[in-house]
Design a protein around this motif. Structure first.
Motif, PDB file in Angstrom:
ATOM      1  N   PHE A  21       9.262  60.691   6.728  1.00 14.47           N
ATOM      2  CA  PHE A  21       8.268  60.643   5.653  1.00 14.47           C
ATOM      3  C   PHE A  21       7.431  61.922   5.623  1.00 14.47           C
ATOM      4  CE2 PHE A  21       4.786  58.975   3.051  1.00 14.47           C
ATOM      5  CZ  PHE A  21       5.512  58.332   2.071  1.00 14.47           C
ATOM      6  N   GLU A  22       7.113  62.474   6.789  1.00 16.68           N
ATOM      7  CA  GLU A  22       6.407  63.765   6.845  1.00 16.68           C
ATOM      8  C   GLU A  22       7.248  64.840   6.155  1.00 16.68           C
ATOM      9  OE1 GLU A  22       3.383  64.667   8.024  1.00 16.68           O
ATOM     10  OE2 GLU A  22       2.839  63.347   9.678  1.00 16.68           O
ATOM     11  N   LEU A  23       8.545  64.854   6.411  1.00 16.44           N
ATOM     12  CA  LEU A  23       9.429  65.835   5.778  1.00 16.44           C
ATOM     13  C   LEU A  23       9.544  65.575   4.277  1.00 16.44           C
ATOM     14  CD1 LEU A  23      12.169  65.975   8.546  1.00 16.44           C
ATOM     15  CD2 LEU A  23      10.366  67.664   8.098  1.00 16.44           C
ATOM     16  N   HIS A  24       9.545  64.324   3.894  1.00 17.20           N
ATOM     17  CA  HIS A  24       9.560  63.939   2.478  1.00 17.20           C
ATOM     18  C   HIS A  24       8.309  64.471   1.760  1.00 17.20           C
ATOM     19  CE1 HIS A  24       9.816  61.357  -1.081  1.00 17.20           C
ATOM     20  NE2 HIS A  24       8.621  60.880  -0.788  1.00 17.20           N
ATOM     21  N   ILE A  25       7.151  64.284   2.385  1.00 13.81           N
ATOM     22  CA  ILE A  25       5.908  64.793   1.806  1.00 13.81           C
ATOM     23  C   ILE A  25       5.958  66.306   1.725  1.00 13.81           C
ATOM     24  CG2 ILE A  25       3.413  65.019   2.132  1.00 13.81           C
ATOM     25  CD1 ILE A  25       3.421  62.228   3.393  1.00 13.81           C
ATOM     26  N   LEU A  30       6.036  71.079  -1.629  1.00 11.74           N
ATOM     27  CA  LEU A  30       6.661  72.344  -2.006  1.00 11.74           C
ATOM     28  C   LEU A  30       6.980  72.348  -3.500  1.00 11.74           C
ATOM     29  CD1 LEU A  30       7.287  74.836  -0.376  1.00 11.74           C
ATOM     30  CD2 LEU A  30       9.596  73.979  -0.041  1.00 11.74           C
ATOM     31  N   SER A  31       7.451  71.216  -3.993  1.00  5.47           N
ATOM     32  CA  SER A  31       7.704  71.070  -5.424  1.00  5.47           C
ATOM     33  C   SER A  31       6.414  71.245  -6.223  1.00  5.47           C
ATOM     34  CB  SER A  31       8.310  69.694  -5.699  1.00  5.47           C
ATOM     35  OG  SER A  31       8.339  69.417  -7.073  1.00  5.47           O
ATOM     36  N   MET A  32       5.333  70.661  -5.743  1.00  2.19           N
ATOM     37  CA  MET A  32       4.042  70.769  -6.426  1.00  2.19           C
ATOM     38  C   MET A  32       3.519  72.201  -6.408  1.00  2.19           C
ATOM     39  SD  MET A  32       2.127  67.420  -4.948  1.00  2.19           S
ATOM     40  CE  MET A  32       2.850  65.804  -5.056  1.00  2.19           C
ATOM     41  N   LYS A  56       3.060  69.611   7.033  1.00  8.31           N
ATOM     42  CA  LYS A  56       3.777  68.334   7.110  1.00  8.31           C
ATOM     43  C   LYS A  56       5.151  68.528   7.742  1.00  8.31           C
ATOM     44  CE  LYS A  56       0.627  65.774   5.324  1.00  8.31           C
ATOM     45  NZ  LYS A  56      -0.063  64.789   6.151  1.00  8.31           N
ATOM     46  N   ARG A  57       5.799  69.619   7.421  1.00  3.00           N
ATOM     47  CA  ARG A  57       7.098  69.917   8.016  1.00  3.00           C
ATOM     48  C   ARG A  57       6.957  70.062   9.535  1.00  3.00           C
ATOM     49  NH1 ARG A  57      11.414  70.809   5.768  1.00  3.00           N
ATOM     50  NH2 ARG A  57      13.207  71.830   6.657  1.00  3.00           N
ATOM     51  N   GLU A  58       5.920  70.767   9.954  1.00  2.00           N
ATOM     52  CA  GLU A  58       5.681  70.948  11.388  1.00  2.00           C
ATOM     53  C   GLU A  58       5.369  69.610  12.060  1.00  2.00           C
ATOM     54  OE1 GLU A  58       5.761  72.463  14.986  1.00  2.00           O
ATOM     55  OE2 GLU A  58       6.398  73.546  13.199  1.00  2.00           O
ATOM     56  N   HIS A  59       4.593  68.765  11.407  1.00  4.89           N
ATOM     57  CA  HIS A  59       4.302  67.443  11.975  1.00  4.89           C
ATOM     58  C   HIS A  59       5.589  66.641  12.157  1.00  4.89           C
ATOM     59  CE1 HIS A  59      -0.176  67.244  10.576  1.00  4.89           C
ATOM     60  NE2 HIS A  59       0.038  68.172  11.483  1.00  4.89           N
ATOM     61  N   GLY A  60       6.443  66.669  11.155  1.00  7.75           N
ATOM     62  CA  GLY A  60       7.720  65.960  11.258  1.00  7.75           C
ATOM     63  C   GLY A  60       8.525  66.453  12.445  1.00  7.75           C
ATOM     64  N   LYS A  61       8.583  67.772  12.609  1.00  6.35           N
ATOM     65  CA  LYS A  61       9.319  68.349  13.731  1.00  6.35           C
ATOM     66  C   LYS A  61       8.692  67.966  15.068  1.00  6.35           C
ATOM     67  CE  LYS A  61       9.891  72.780  13.011  1.00  6.35           C
ATOM     68  NZ  LYS A  61       9.917  74.143  12.464  1.00  6.35           N
ATOM     69  N   GLN A  62       7.376  67.880  15.128  1.00  2.00           N
ATOM     70  CA  GLN A  62       6.711  67.497  16.377  1.00  2.00           C
ATOM     71  C   GLN A  62       7.051  66.056  16.768  1.00  2.00           C
ATOM     72  OE1 GLN A  62       2.602  68.480  15.581  1.00  2.00           O
ATOM     73  NE2 GLN A  62       2.974  70.668  15.836  1.00  2.00           N
ATOM     74  N   PHE A  63       7.119  65.170  15.797  1.00  2.00           N
ATOM     75  CA  PHE A  63       7.517  63.797  16.103  1.00  2.00           C
ATOM     76  C   PHE A  63       8.962  63.759  16.612  1.00  2.00           C
ATOM     77  CE2 PHE A  63       3.816  62.466  13.584  1.00  2.00           C
ATOM     78  CZ  PHE A  63       3.356  61.416  14.356  1.00  2.00           C
ATOM     79  N   LEU A  64       9.826  64.570  16.017  1.00  2.00           N
ATOM     80  CA  LEU A  64      11.224  64.615  16.456  1.00  2.00           C
ATOM     81  C   LEU A  64      11.336  65.184  17.868  1.00  2.00           C
ATOM     82  CD1 LEU A  64      12.940  65.793  13.161  1.00  2.00           C
ATOM     83  CD2 LEU A  64      12.768  63.469  14.082  1.00  2.00           C
ATOM     84  N   ARG A  65      10.584  66.239  18.150  1.00  2.00           N
ATOM     85  CA  ARG A  65      10.579  66.811  19.507  1.00  2.00           C
ATOM     86  C   ARG A  65      10.093  65.780  20.521  1.00  2.00           C
ATOM     87  NH1 ARG A  65       7.574  71.334  17.159  1.00  2.00           N
ATOM     88  NH2 ARG A  65       9.128  72.675  16.237  1.00  2.00           N
ATOM     89  N   TYR A  66       9.106  65.003  20.121  1.00  2.00           N
ATOM     90  CA  TYR A  66       8.594  63.967  21.013  1.00  2.00           C
ATOM     91  C   TYR A  66       9.707  62.969  21.345  1.00  2.00           C
ATOM     92  CZ  TYR A  66       5.679  60.507  23.218  1.00  2.00           C
ATOM     93  OH  TYR A  66       5.155  59.643  24.136  1.00  2.00           O
ATOM     94  N   LEU A  67      10.431  62.531  20.327  1.00  2.00           N
ATOM     95  CA  LEU A  67      11.524  61.584  20.562  1.00  2.00           C
ATOM     96  C   LEU A  67      12.548  62.152  21.534  1.00  2.00           C
ATOM     97  CD1 LEU A  67      12.422  59.978  17.115  1.00  2.00           C
ATOM     98  CD2 LEU A  67      11.576  58.823  19.152  1.00  2.00           C
ATOM     99  N   ILE A  68      12.944  63.391  21.316  1.00  2.00           N
ATOM    100  CA  ILE A  68      13.929  64.033  22.189  1.00  2.00           C
ATOM    101  C   ILE A  68      13.382  64.139  23.607  1.00  2.00           C
ATOM    102  CG2 ILE A  68      15.187  66.191  22.639  1.00  2.00           C
ATOM    103  CD1 ILE A  68      16.286  64.550  20.285  1.00  2.00           C
ATOM    104  N   GLY A  69      12.109  64.500  23.726  1.00  2.00           N
ATOM    105  CA  GLY A  69      11.478  64.609  25.038  1.00  2.00           C
ATOM    106  C   GLY A  69      11.425  63.285  25.783  1.00  2.00           C
ATOM    107  N   ARG A  70      11.421  62.199  25.054  1.00  2.00           N
ATOM    108  CA  ARG A  70      11.413  60.869  25.666  1.00  2.00           C
ATOM    109  C   ARG A  70      12.824  60.280  25.749  1.00  2.00           C
ATOM    110  NH1 ARG A  70       6.264  57.964  25.481  1.00  2.00           N
ATOM    111  NH2 ARG A  70       7.487  56.214  26.262  1.00  2.00           N
ATOM    112  N   GLU A  71      13.816  61.126  25.561  1.00  2.00           N
ATOM    113  CA  GLU A  71      15.226  60.747  25.686  1.00  2.00           C
ATOM    114  C   GLU A  71      15.648  59.680  24.684  1.00  2.00           C
ATOM    115  OE1 GLU A  71      15.848  59.786  29.805  1.00  2.00           O
ATOM    116  OE2 GLU A  71      15.213  61.785  30.458  1.00  2.00           O
ATOM    117  N   ASN A  72      15.105  59.792  23.472  1.00  2.00           N
ATOM    118  CA  ASN A  72      15.495  58.905  22.382  1.00  2.00           C
ATOM    119  C   ASN A  72      16.382  59.653  21.399  1.00  2.00           C
ATOM    120  OD1 ASN A  72      12.545  57.668  23.090  1.00  2.00           O
ATOM    121  ND2 ASN A  72      13.947  56.114  22.328  1.00  2.00           N
ATOM    122  N   THR A  73      17.062  58.910  20.562  1.00  2.00           N
ATOM    123  CA  THR A  73      17.900  59.528  19.544  1.00  2.00           C
ATOM    124  C   THR A  73      17.114  59.715  18.252  1.00  2.00           C
ATOM    125  OG1 THR A  73      18.721  57.376  18.841  1.00  2.00           O
ATOM    126  CG2 THR A  73      20.054  58.583  20.445  1.00  2.00           C
TER     127      THR A  73
END
Length: 158
Positions: A21-25, A30-32, A56-73
């Motif tokens: 959703f962060e990436l969606h925003i 960007l469109s706006m 927002k793009r950076e926030h999305g990436k930070q959540f993804l990095r967190y998942l990877i750091g916690r050994e999640n998919t």
């Protein structure tokens, strides 16, 4: 819960959704930012939306990095892009941005509830800064919208 253990499945799904959703925003912003001709009066919002798209793009990436750091998919759900190609006015763009930010706020609150139920204090600390930033961003958009609606109303009266 130790920070090296994976988050619960429910939390993993919710984090993936928040990241998506962060990436969606980001895409919507960007469109706006680039939908107005350079010589129009609307670009007052362009810089804000461009900056927010990157944030927002950076926030999305930070959540993804967190998942990877916690050994999640990572498994990002697809969120349909807005069907709006022309935001008409800056006020319409701010209205839609506020709608998106309110939806994100609710997702973050729901995610916090899930993490709390899992007693995942590490993740709760991680996401605390996002809740604070989200509240400030939503408040800013509410104030901007009120200001520009008032401006429009005054122009109509004259």
């Amino acid at each position: 819960m130790a920070a090296t253990q994976p988050v619960s499945e429910e939390c993993r799904v919710a984090i993936n959704y928040v990241a998506s959703f962060e990436l969606h925003i980001s895409d919507a912003y960007l469109s706006m930012a680039y939908c107005y001709p350079p010589d129009s009066e609307e670009p007052i919002f362009s810089g804000f939306f461009e900056d927010q798209a990157e944030l927002k793009r950076e926030h999305g990436k930070q959540f993804l990095r967190y998942l990877i750091g916690r050994e999640n998919t990572v498994c990002l759900p697809v969120i349909k892009r807005p069907e709006v190609d022309n935001w008409q006015t800056g006020v319409k763009a701010v209205e839609y941005a506020l709608e998106l930010e309110n939806q994100l706020s609710q997702l973050l609150i729901d995610l916090k509830t899930t993490a709390s139920a899992d007693n995942d204090s590490h993740f709760l600390r991680f996401m605390g800064k996002y809740l604070d930033k989200q509240k400030r961003n939503t408040t800013y958009l509410q104030r901007q919208l009120a200001y520009y609606r008032n401006e429009e109303k005054q122009e109509e009266e004259h």
